[in-house]
Enzyme design. Structure first.
Site, PDB file in Angstrom:
ATOM      1  N   SER A   1       0.821  -1.591   0.188  1.00 57.02           N
ATOM      2  CA  SER A   1       0.049   0.258  -0.145  1.00 57.02           C
ATOM      3  C   SER A   1       0.615   1.290   0.278  1.00 57.02           C
ATOM      4  CB  SER A   1      -1.088  -0.116   1.655  1.00 57.02           C
ATOM      5  OG  SER A   1      -1.360   0.904   0.998  1.00 57.02           O
TER       6      SER A   1
ATOM      7  N   TYR B   1      -1.654  -1.283   9.739  1.00 54.37           N
ATOM      8  CA  TYR B   1      -2.041  -1.427   8.834  1.00 54.37           C
ATOM      9  C   TYR B   1      -1.437  -1.501   7.884  1.00 54.37           C
ATOM     10  CZ  TYR B   1      -3.702  -1.421   3.677  1.00 54.37           C
ATOM     11  OH  TYR B   1      -3.984  -1.300   2.255  1.00 54.37           O
TER      12      TYR B   1
END
Length: 252
Positions: free
Chosen positions: A142, A157
């Site tokens: 990401s 995350y």
């Protein structure tokens, strides 16, 4: 025929990657966790265009299930493609969860780390005997692990995705004697089912995100899937240990 494994291919980026790999002539073993209907839709899309695919269940957060999954993959390879190795592994399956730092708990922390880092790491290790020499591994991370545009609530995350990016570089070195390439793709904001269909539930966030993106829109699954397929195929044969942001210039 080349064969690829794509985890989390029942929707979004994983589904696109599976379809794009099949369009380039690869057979695909794709996985799903809860969305079996979506996985079967991916298989149908591939078969409609003349490709071959098999859908298998897998929870990437449960490493104890990995040996049985490896056996299921080996059986599918023999029965469907008459071979015993795969040419690509795409570690795409994952989830997003925003948890403000004061609300983070050890259980939620472990859930995120197990699903986003520990799972892909040990799944790759478990499947290593099935990877052909010269194979490719593509980890989907990401751009939250790269961006200076920090969003509150995503500390774990982003850290887990960052850990997978670092592991990518080290595994590229360790697996290079077998000619196995390992790369990572870092999507920016992309219209997927991530975070419980966030874009569908909160369409008002799309315009501000597009305004922060140099190319003027949010990403679509195919924007990422095509890059994954490139890195997993012959076009990426001289690329390894890279963490490639695919975000349309988000944050420029």
């Amino acid at each position: 025929m080349r064969v690829a494994i794509v985890t989390g291919a029942s929707s979004g980026i994983g589904q696109s990657a599976a379809v794009q790999l099949a369009a380039r002539g690869a057979g695909v073993v794709l996985t799903y966790h809860r969305n079996e209907a979506g996985a079967l839709d991916t298989v149908a899309r591939i078969e409609k265009d003349g490709g071959t695919a098999v859908a298998l269940p897998l929870d990437v957060a449960d490493a104890t299930a990995f040996p049985a999954f490896r056996d299921a993959v080996a059986a599918a390879l023999r029965e469907r493609w008459d071979r015993d190795t795969v040419d690509a592994l795409v570690n795409n399956a994952g989830f997003a969860e925003a948890v403000p730092f004061p609300d983070m708990t050890p259980d939620r922390f472990d859930r995120l780390v197990h699903g986003l880092f520990k799972g892909p790491y040990f799944l790759t290790q478990t499947l290593l005997p099935l990877l052909a020499d010269g194979a490719a591994v593509v980890n989907v991370t990401s751009n939250s692990a790269l961006s200076t545009q920090v969003e509150p609530g995503y500390s774990v995350y982003a850290a887990a995705k960052g850990a997978l990016a670092v592991a990518t570089r080290y595994l590229a070195k360790e697996l290079s004697p077998r000619g196995i390439r390992v790369n990572a793709v870092a999507p920016g904001p992309t219209r997927t089912r991530l975070a419980d269909d966030a874009f569908e539930r909160f369409p008002e966030v799309i315009a501000p995100i597009a305004a922060r993106t140099a190319l003027g829109r949010v990403g679509e699954p195919d924007d990422i899937g095509m890059v994954v397929a490139m890195l997993a195929g012959d076009e990426g044969r001289w690329i390894t240990a890279q963490h490639l942001e695919v975000a349309g210039g988000y944050g420029l």
